[in-house]
Motif scaffolding. Structure first.
Motif, short mmCIF file in Angstrom:
data_model
loop_
_atom_site.label_atom_id
_atom_site.label_comp_id
_atom_site.label_asym_id
_atom_site.label_seq_id
_atom_site.Cartn_x
_atom_site.Cartn_y
_atom_site.Cartn_z
N ARG A 14 -36.26 9.57 11.51
CA ARG A 14 -34.97 9.65 10.49
C ARG A 14 -34.12 8.25 10.63
NH1 ARG A 14 -30.49 12.97 12.76
NH2 ARG A 14 -31.38 12.96 14.93
N ASP A 16 -37.83 6.57 15.07
CA ASP A 16 -37.27 7.83 14.75
C ASP A 16 -37.85 8.09 13.15
OD1 ASP A 16 -35.93 10.36 14.17
OD2 ASP A 16 -35.20 9.97 16.15
N LEU A 21 -38.98 11.75 23.40
CA LEU A 21 -37.81 12.61 23.28
C LEU A 21 -37.77 13.10 21.76
CD1 LEU A 21 -35.17 10.70 25.34
CD2 LEU A 21 -36.02 12.87 26.02
N ALA A 22 -38.95 13.23 21.25
CA ALA A 22 -39.18 13.89 19.82
C ALA A 22 -38.89 15.25 19.77
CB ALA A 22 -40.16 13.10 19.21
N SER A 23 -38.61 15.73 18.66
CA SER A 23 -38.65 17.22 18.42
C SER A 23 -40.04 17.96 18.83
CB SER A 23 -38.55 17.64 16.91
OG SER A 23 -37.80 16.72 16.20
N THR A 24 -39.80 19.36 19.34
CA THR A 24 -40.95 20.08 19.50
C THR A 24 -41.87 20.31 18.28
OG1 THR A 24 -39.54 21.30 20.93
CG2 THR A 24 -41.62 22.38 20.23
N LYS A 48 -42.78 26.25 22.55
CA LYS A 48 -42.05 26.07 23.45
C LYS A 48 -41.95 27.31 24.47
CE LYS A 48 -38.15 23.95 24.87
NZ LYS A 48 -38.15 22.30 25.29
N GLY A 106 -32.35 10.86 18.19
CA GLY A 106 -31.85 12.34 18.58
C GLY A 106 -30.63 12.42 19.73
N SER A 107 -30.46 13.83 19.76
CA SER A 107 -29.36 13.90 21.04
C SER A 107 -29.57 13.63 22.51
CB SER A 107 -29.23 15.53 20.83
OG SER A 107 -28.89 15.91 19.69
N ILE A 108 -30.81 13.65 22.82
CA ILE A 108 -31.02 13.42 24.27
C ILE A 108 -31.26 11.83 24.43
CG2 ILE A 108 -32.27 13.59 26.22
CD1 ILE A 108 -33.36 16.33 25.63
N THR A 135 -34.26 21.85 32.48
CA THR A 135 -33.05 21.66 32.51
C THR A 135 -32.22 22.70 32.86
OG1 THR A 135 -33.04 21.82 30.21
CG2 THR A 135 -33.23 19.47 31.09
N ASP A 172 -42.22 18.68 29.21
CA ASP A 172 -41.08 19.52 28.84
C ASP A 172 -40.20 19.73 30.12
OD1 ASP A 172 -39.71 21.21 27.41
OD2 ASP A 172 -41.03 22.91 27.33
N GLY A 173 -38.91 18.99 30.00
CA GLY A 173 -37.84 18.70 31.01
C GLY A 173 -37.37 20.00 31.40
N TYR A 221 -48.46 8.86 20.44
CA TYR A 221 -47.41 8.28 21.23
C TYR A 221 -47.77 7.92 22.62
CZ TYR A 221 -43.97 8.69 17.40
OH TYR A 221 -43.12 8.32 16.49
N SER A 251 -30.11 20.90 16.83
CA SER A 251 -31.63 20.36 16.09
C SER A 251 -32.72 20.53 16.69
CB SER A 251 -31.33 18.99 15.43
OG SER A 251 -31.69 18.18 16.53
N ASP A 252 -32.81 20.46 18.14
CA ASP A 252 -33.95 21.01 18.84
C ASP A 252 -34.22 22.33 18.59
OD1 ASP A 252 -36.01 20.95 20.72
OD2 ASP A 252 -34.98 21.68 22.03
N1 LIG Z 1 -32.13 19.35 25.83
C1 LIG Z 1 -32.91 20.05 26.85
O1 LIG Z 1 -32.22 20.48 27.87
C2 LIG Z 1 -34.43 19.94 26.60
C3 LIG Z 1 -35.03 20.22 27.96
C4 LIG Z 1 -36.40 20.31 27.76
C5 LIG Z 1 -37.12 19.67 26.70
N2 LIG Z 1 -36.44 19.09 25.84
C6 LIG Z 1 -37.03 18.59 24.55
O2 LIG Z 1 -36.52 17.25 24.23
C7 LIG Z 1 -36.98 16.85 22.96
C8 LIG Z 1 -35.75 16.30 22.53
O3 LIG Z 1 -34.58 17.28 22.43
P1 LIG Z 1 -33.25 16.74 21.57
O4 LIG Z 1 -32.44 18.05 21.73
O5 LIG Z 1 -32.92 15.35 21.78
O6 LIG Z 1 -33.90 17.08 19.89
P2 LIG Z 1 -33.19 16.51 18.68
O7 LIG Z 1 -33.62 17.21 17.63
O8 LIG Z 1 -31.68 16.01 18.80
O9 LIG Z 1 -33.92 14.92 18.63
C9 LIG Z 1 -35.20 14.77 18.60
C10 LIG Z 1 -35.31 13.48 17.46
O10 LIG Z 1 -36.75 13.43 17.39
C11 LIG Z 1 -37.00 12.79 15.96
N3 LIG Z 1 -38.52 13.03 15.52
C12 LIG Z 1 -39.23 14.11 15.31
N4 LIG Z 1 -40.52 13.97 14.90
C13 LIG Z 1 -40.76 12.62 15.35
C14 LIG Z 1 -41.90 11.79 15.53
N5 LIG Z 1 -42.86 12.33 14.94
N6 LIG Z 1 -41.63 10.40 15.62
C15 LIG Z 1 -40.67 9.94 15.96
N7 LIG Z 1 -39.23 10.83 16.28
C16 LIG Z 1 -39.34 12.03 15.58
C17 LIG Z 1 -36.18 13.63 15.01
O11 LIG Z 1 -35.92 12.94 14.05
C18 LIG Z 1 -34.92 13.73 16.01
O12 LIG Z 1 -33.92 12.44 15.90
C19 LIG Z 1 -37.30 18.31 22.44
O13 LIG Z 1 -38.87 18.03 22.22
C20 LIG Z 1 -36.96 19.30 23.35
O14 LIG Z 1 -37.87 20.41 23.21
C21 LIG Z 1 -35.00 19.33 25.71
#
Ligand SMILES: NC(=O)c1ccc[n+]([C@@H]2O[C@H](COP(=O)([O-])OP(=O)(O)OC[C@H]3O[C@@H](n4cnc5c(N)ncnc54)[C@H](O)[C@@H]3O)[C@@H](O)[C@H]2O)c1
Length: 404
Positions: free
Chosen positions: A68, A66, A152-155, A280, A19-21, A234, A231-232, A191, A266-267
């Motif tokens: 993916r 992941d 850092l997985a999807s919500t 969320k 994922g992105s983060i 940010t 939940d970071g 996890y 993608s989040d």
């Molecule tokens: N970007 C921010 O500022 C911020 C702030 C607070 C919280 N968050 C949280 O951080 C998380 C990650 O954000 P992101 O922007 O990197 O999201 P992203 O969608 O880019 O990445 C999430 C990754 O998690 C994978 N994934 C989904 N379900 C999974 C599972 N069951 N097991 C393993 N992998 C799995 C997805 O395939 C994807 O590659 C989210 O939950 C988001 O809510 C982000």
């Protein structure tokens, strides 16, 4: 309290490693360690935090899992398209992620499934065993050194019956439930279990359920492991929890605080699922009422929508309706335009260092002094950002005079 030595390398196992983060954190750690970029946004790179013996960024070895399987360079391509990674750094970034590529497991492979959808037919017990084996393999690959699991997985959507997990007081009760349950169990919970059972500290950056429930706090204490979440904080919530104390300090009465967020990464897309969006918004809607004790009737609302053309850029609009003496109504409006991943990656690196430092000092269970990093801080009942920062500094025994 059992203290431990600093060990090199230190393993970082990302859940959602493609994922992105996760990808941006890996890139930033490498580029900062090689002095290609400056550590902007990192507390642990600034005085007086630099007086503490945090681990070096070049000691980190990244891996994870992941659902993916697209290469990490695909995520880098989205960074270029979203204009958050300057193109002249692409080659360095690609070199940084190439080391990690082979250390990322495809979750279906861990339990003998071909496709991600099949995972929903696998029992919680089997999934947990698969995740534990993957973690044990990663730990062995770095010579048995310590590993921090960072979620850092999807919500995730809130699963019906999820609250039941919080009703078990001890790890034994939870363990029995996992072994006997036919119900689908939340990923975040599995996890957190896998991390603690494999003696890894745990960071939950997502709004998903994690180690905050009593049965897992019990496990963390018994295994003498720290954990932190969730939940970071940010962007918009950071702003809210830093600004709301002004109204309280001046005894002004806030009548409504309404926030509306639009984002396109993608989040954001995962939040198009109403149950995930509900998870969320719940996480984003509790702080104002907690801080504004002079405004018990404050009406709060938070909205989030996915707008694909925005990519990684989030726009948040906040409207604060407040009242002075004679009931005179006034308002404050704020517009925040942030690149979510850029704000999150330095925070994740700080958290890794602070949690590893706590682990070495023998601190166990929920790390309450790290509340400033989270929207729903475990065990920290005060959401005021400045209060939380003072708690952090007091705990670390440092003093930073902001504004002097
Ligand atoms: N970007 C921010 O500022 C911020 C702030 C607070 C919280 N968050 C949280 O951080 C998380 C990650 O954000 P992101 O922007 O990197 O999201 P992203 O969608 O880019 O990445 C999430 C990754 O998690 C994978 N994934 C989904 N379900 C999974 C599972 N069951 N097991 C393993 N992998 C799995 C997805 O395939 C994807 O590659 C989210 O939950 C988001 O809510 C982000």
């Amino acid at each position: 309290m059992k203290t431990r030595d600093k060990l090199n390398p230190l393993g970082i196992w990302f859940v959602g490693a493609r994922g992105s983060i996760a990808t941006m954190t890996t890139v930033c750690a490498h580029l900062i360690a090689e002095s290609i970029i400056e550590p902007v946004g990192m507390l642990t790179e600034r005085h007086p935090y630099t007086t503490l013996p945090f681990c070096a960024l070049n000691a980190l070895r990244f891996g994870g899992c992941d659902i993916r399987s697209e290469p990490l360079t695909r995520t880098l391509d989205t960074f270029i398209a979203d204009q958050i990674l300057p193109s002249h750094l692409y080659t360095y970034a690609a070199a940084a992620v190439s080391e990690t590529e082979a250390a990322i497991d495809f979750v279906p492979d861990l339990v003998g499934c071909i496709r991600t959808e099949e995972l929903y037919n696998v029992s919680g017990e089997v999934l947990l065993d698969g995740l534990r084996s993957a973690l044990a393999k990663f730990k062995a690959s770095i010579g048995g050194n310590p590993v921090i699991v960072v979620n850092l997985a999807s919500t995730e959507p809130i699963i019906p019956g999820e609250q039941q997990l919080a009703s078990f007081e001890s790890w034994e009760q939870l363990d029995t439930f996992i072994r006997q349950s036919n119900a689908r169990l939340p990923w975040g919970f599995l996890y957190a279990c896998a991390a603690l059972l494999e003696d890894c500290s745990y960071i939950n950056f997502t709004p998903n359920i994690g180690a905050e429930i009593p049965g897992l706090e019990d496990l963390a204490l018994r295994r003498q492991l720290p954990h932190v979440g969730k939940d970071g904080k940010t962007g918009e919530t950071l702003l809210k929890t830093a600004l709301a104390p002004i109204f309280e300090a001046r005894a002004l009465r806030v009548r409504s605080w309404v926030g509306y967020n639009i984002l396109g990464n993608s989040d954001g897309q995962s939040l198009t699922n109403p149950a995930a969006r509900d998870a969320k918004t719940r996480s984003k809607d509790q702080q104002i009422r907690n801080i504004l004790r002079d405004s018990p009737d404050v009406c709060t609302k938070v909205g989030i929508d996915f707008v694909s053309s925005l990519g990684d850029w989030k726009t948040a609009w906040d409207f604060v309706h407040f009242e002075g003496i004679l009931g005179t109504k006034m308002s404050l409006q704020l517009l925040w335009q942030g690149a979510d991943t850029i704000l999150a990656a330095p925070l994740v690196l700080d958290l890794i260092r602070l949690v590893e430092f706590a682990w070495r000092r023998g601190e166990t269970g929920a790390l309450r002094h790290l509340g400033a990093f989270f929207k729903s801080p475990i065990g920290c009942t005060n959401h005021d950002f400045w209060f939380q920062m003072r708690e952090l500094q007091e705990h670390l025994g440092i003093e930073e005079r902001i504004g002097e």
